[in-house]
Write an enzyme that holds these catalytic residues in place. Sequence first.
Site, short mmCIF file in Angstrom:
data_model
loop_
_atom_site.label_atom_id
_atom_site.label_comp_id
_atom_site.label_asym_id
_atom_site.label_seq_id
_atom_site.Cartn_x
_atom_site.Cartn_y
_atom_site.Cartn_z
N HIS A 41 19.05 3.18 -9.97
CA HIS A 41 17.97 4.14 -9.74
C HIS A 41 17.07 4.30 -10.96
CE1 HIS A 41 15.60 6.84 -7.48
NE2 HIS A 41 15.56 7.62 -8.52
N TYR A 75 12.53 3.92 -12.62
CA TYR A 75 11.68 4.63 -13.58
C TYR A 75 11.29 3.74 -14.75
CZ TYR A 75 12.54 8.39 -10.53
OH TYR A 75 12.58 9.14 -9.40
N HIS A 78 9.72 1.94 1.91
CA HIS A 78 9.59 2.89 0.79
C HIS A 78 9.39 2.16 -0.53
CE1 HIS A 78 10.49 6.09 -2.02
NE2 HIS A 78 11.44 5.34 -2.53
N PHE A 79 10.27 1.18 -0.83
CA PHE A 79 10.13 0.59 -2.18
C PHE A 79 8.99 -0.41 -2.28
CE2 PHE A 79 14.01 -1.92 -0.77
CZ PHE A 79 13.42 -3.18 -0.74
N HIS A 80 8.44 -0.82 -1.13
CA HIS A 80 7.20 -1.61 -1.23
C HIS A 80 6.01 -0.71 -1.58
CE1 HIS A 80 9.40 -5.09 0.33
NE2 HIS A 80 8.41 -5.79 -0.18
N ARG A 110 17.90 -3.48 7.54
CA ARG A 110 17.34 -4.29 6.45
C ARG A 110 18.34 -5.38 6.09
NH1 ARG A 110 18.26 -0.80 0.90
NH2 ARG A 110 17.34 -2.67 0.02
N ARG A 111 17.96 -6.24 5.14
CA ARG A 111 18.84 -7.28 4.60
C ARG A 111 19.43 -8.17 5.70
NH1 ARG A 111 21.76 -3.01 1.10
NH2 ARG A 111 20.68 -3.10 -0.89
#
Lengths: 595, 67
Positions: free
Chosen positions: A229, A233, A380-382, A443-444
């Site tokens: 995580h 950042y 989300h992470f895209h 996913r995956r």
Amino acid sequence: MSNVYIDQFPAEAKVIRAAFYSSFLALALGGVFGIIQTLHRTDFLRFMDSVDYYTVLTAHGVFLVISFTIFFLVGIFTWAVTTSLDRGLEDIRFTWGWYSLMAIGITMTGVAILAGFTDAIDMSASVLFTFYAPLQAHPLFYLGLVLFVVGTWVAGVDWFRSWWAWKAENPDERIPLPTFMVLTTMLMWYIATLGVAAAILLFLLPWSLGLIETVNPLLTRTLFWFFGHPVVYFWLMPAYMMWYVMLPKFSGGKLFSDPLARVVFVLFLILSVPTGIHHQYLDPGIAEGFKFIAMTNTMFLLLPSLLTAFTVVASMEHGARQRGGEGYFGWLKALPWRDPVFTGMALAGLMFAAAGFSGMINAGMNINYLVHNTFWVVGHFHLTVGTAVALTFMAVTYWFLPQVTGKALWSRSVALGQVVVWFVGMTFMSNAMHRAGLLGVPRRTAEPQYEGFEFQAAVGSIGELDAQIALGGVLLTISLGMFFANVVGTALNGRSDDLPANEYAGALSGPDDAPLVLDNLKLWTAIAVVLVIFAYTFPLLSIIDRGGLFGPEVIPFPLTVESATTLGFALETAASTSFESAGEIATSALTAVMR
Amino acid sequence: MRISKAALLVVIALTVPILVELRTVLAWVNVELTVLESAVLGMTMILAILIWALWPQNGRGDPSRSG
């Protein structure tokens, strides 16, 4: 001498150039694998075996979120430290040393991944970016990652050395904001990477080398997310730095508040690490109470992001009003939309707001169950790393590349088109991914469309969502093509004497308005360490207590189709033998009873 | 023009997220649009924006201070 970076710091400019070009190579490779998997998964164009999907997915993830982002950020961190302290690095050979470590490391990791495409070499690392046990990679994969991370540690030492030298000469000065941001980010990174270092050096690498028989998958997984995580950042904080120190400048004004920016980076330092367990809400073996603590910590992390949204928008408004903008919203028209650096960063920030909302859903323990391990998370992470970070990095390239090469940008119009096409492409793709996730699409996997089962779409159909994802993927690939055309075109340009000066934004409320305690890095580091101890000691002890330090025996993966068939046959034989024996025992028992 | 060409490009780009989300929002009030209808709606929105942007504002030309 001009005020362009390459003239001020020629030796450092070379290192930054090397880091940028390494980053762009990774971006190109990651982008190619991205479009291949997009078209394969959505079933529009398939030219590989679905088994290879995982090798493609690993390459896409590792090349983009490890090498593209981190090579780029070490470049801009080097720029930030040298520019804001107005001094070169202490020893440029040392600097080339950490760059080489990173380059060698990622090459080793890359070779291990790409070798998975051929049977000629007995090597593979199709373990995805998360490299969870029991998926096992070739030792070269782990060794490469270790070298890469050690390279970043040494880079941090390089920047701290510069600061210590500057501090000795300027004992009463406040840490310049860009350097403050670099140092707090690196302190966070040192704490965060302890998790992945422990996972690799104590467990996964010895296991992969055959030195230990088994590992505890939950333990290595938890150690991964200890790092997994905060690495988000590590990507985001350089993008934030660009929004704080560059975006106000391009808007035509100044940063609204230097003290608020320092508060934000201190909050990221102390809050980024003790949150990783929120990626494991559905992992059995971790008590709900620990997950609840992780959720609480995660919700606190919204604070620095909301502070950033306020400060950055306030700075943009200040800049727009300096340019003659008027009215409640009329000032938006006065912003420099023609400048791809500004527009790219503004669009990236806008998409990050959407990512923040989907992030809150991920962070909420109960509502996370709805979207966990679905395509929602990919959407989300895209938006976070794939747009807030990647689009910001591409946009600022249009300012940095001329600074470190001394050459004018090849085409501002192509650059503007590129950032807009990325925004549109990502809108299509991430929207469809989020919606598919809500339907439970996993996913995956290369084969999300299971036979004999229909996902029920609330709006439209699965086919439409697939088409939207494929369209988005194609637009993103076109955008990447435009980006590389500009990078190559700029590199081939001749030296220009008409480049902007190397400078960053001043602040309306400067460092003198910030309490001195904000610059006390030892204090914030100590608090960060204490919070990590609180958040992780009991979960880790509990995991080791239940599953053992090296875990129960596990079957090493990759599990091939042949071995799965053999395993299935063995299980079937064992089961039928057992049934036969049980049947015989039951028959004889029944016969005995009847007698 | 009321806004610069670059700002117009960005405004048109911003219609894309509005359009794709609008389709979901409309479904909540039982208005289900097909892909074709959504595309037509999008084109209409973009056309309206173009007319607004290109229509001269009080007889003035290009905005001098916008980006």
